[in-house]
Design an enzyme around this catalytic site. Sequence first.
Site, short mmCIF file in Angstrom:
data_model
loop_
_atom_site.label_atom_id
_atom_site.label_comp_id
_atom_site.label_asym_id
_atom_site.label_seq_id
_atom_site.Cartn_x
_atom_site.Cartn_y
_atom_site.Cartn_z
N LYS A 34 0.83 -1.21 0.00
CA LYS A 34 0.00 0.00 0.00
C LYS A 34 0.87 1.26 0.00
O LYS A 34 2.06 1.21 0.30
CB LYS A 34 -0.93 -0.01 1.22
N TYR A 254 15.19 30.60 6.68
CA TYR A 254 13.93 31.24 7.07
C TYR A 254 13.79 31.25 8.59
O TYR A 254 14.07 30.26 9.27
CB TYR A 254 12.75 30.49 6.47
#
Length: 367
Positions: A34, A254
């Site tokens: 999956k 940042y």
Amino acid sequence: MKIAVAEINLGAIQHNLKVVKKHAPNSKVLAMLKANAYGHGTTQIAMALNEADAFGVARLSEAVALRAAGITKPIVLLEGFFEAGELHIIANLGLDTVLHTQAQLESFLAADLPRSIRVWLKVDTGMNRLGIRPEEVSSAMSSLKGHTNVLGTPILMSHFGCADEVHHPLNQQQFALFTELLEQHQGESSFANSAAILSLPDSHQDWVRPGIMLYGVSPIEATSAIDFGLMPAMTLKSSVIAVRDIKEGETVGYGATWTAKKDTRLAVIAIGYGDGYPRNARNGTPVVINNDTYYLAGRVSMDMISVEIGTQSNVKVGDEAILWGEVLPIEYIAEHAETVPYELLCGVTGRVEKQFLQGVNEVKNQP
């Protein structure tokens, strides 16, 4: 210069399947594919796992893609079907379906199908996520056994909620309840996920369902893959694209979350949260360049990160950086990012090139 590449070692995947079989020699293996095989590439991993007995997926679209790629092994829909119309596709493709609600059970029994389907009946033994109630199992089994829509005898299954915590009391509570249910069930059964395969041998039953351990990651908290002889399958790499001198007191990135304590140098690497590298990785998260370990300096950007390399380093533009993999366990990165390895693997984005390797030999490239 390699920019944002995930090397997938198919030999490691095959090795990890052997580890599964060593721990559960008397069980069949339902290998979990999956979420794009936990970010590794569904079709390529299915082809590598030719010694597995069946594959597990979460969505019908995943199963359809595997059949379209020529995968003929049994495929189990772990969440079952979401609407009755999907049952004809499931039957025509020869898929297995899990039933985990009364509504699914009733819809399945009422369907007019072109062929029988193998059914996995999921019971909730205490995780309280999916599964019918234990007191509903007997009635559900009676309805399914012998029904024309059912191929063979339904397989009874459940799922551990805390198997990654070996000594959690819920593990034994769940297993004791499942054992009681098996006394009235004559067919096959399945309970063990990766963590239970390694730590709860009594739970192995007829089918085990390995997921994260196939990809070379430890499923048990406070451990790493090497503790269980597992080999990491994915190595996430990129390259240094700049080397910069930074003066004492200057900030980086940042938010100015990192400040140089002395004159130093930084290497800027072309990887970021746009590639799936975790934005919340803390200052000090390790990165390996030229077999030396350096540490994240400043906030992760969309396309790049910075690491402090010091004034004595010989790191240069073009050098390869390893973000996780063989020499840098993903478990460590997950810890620094306050997440789990599952999320990191599944979060690798489409712009990262996958290069499939068999041992040391490259066998296929896939963007």
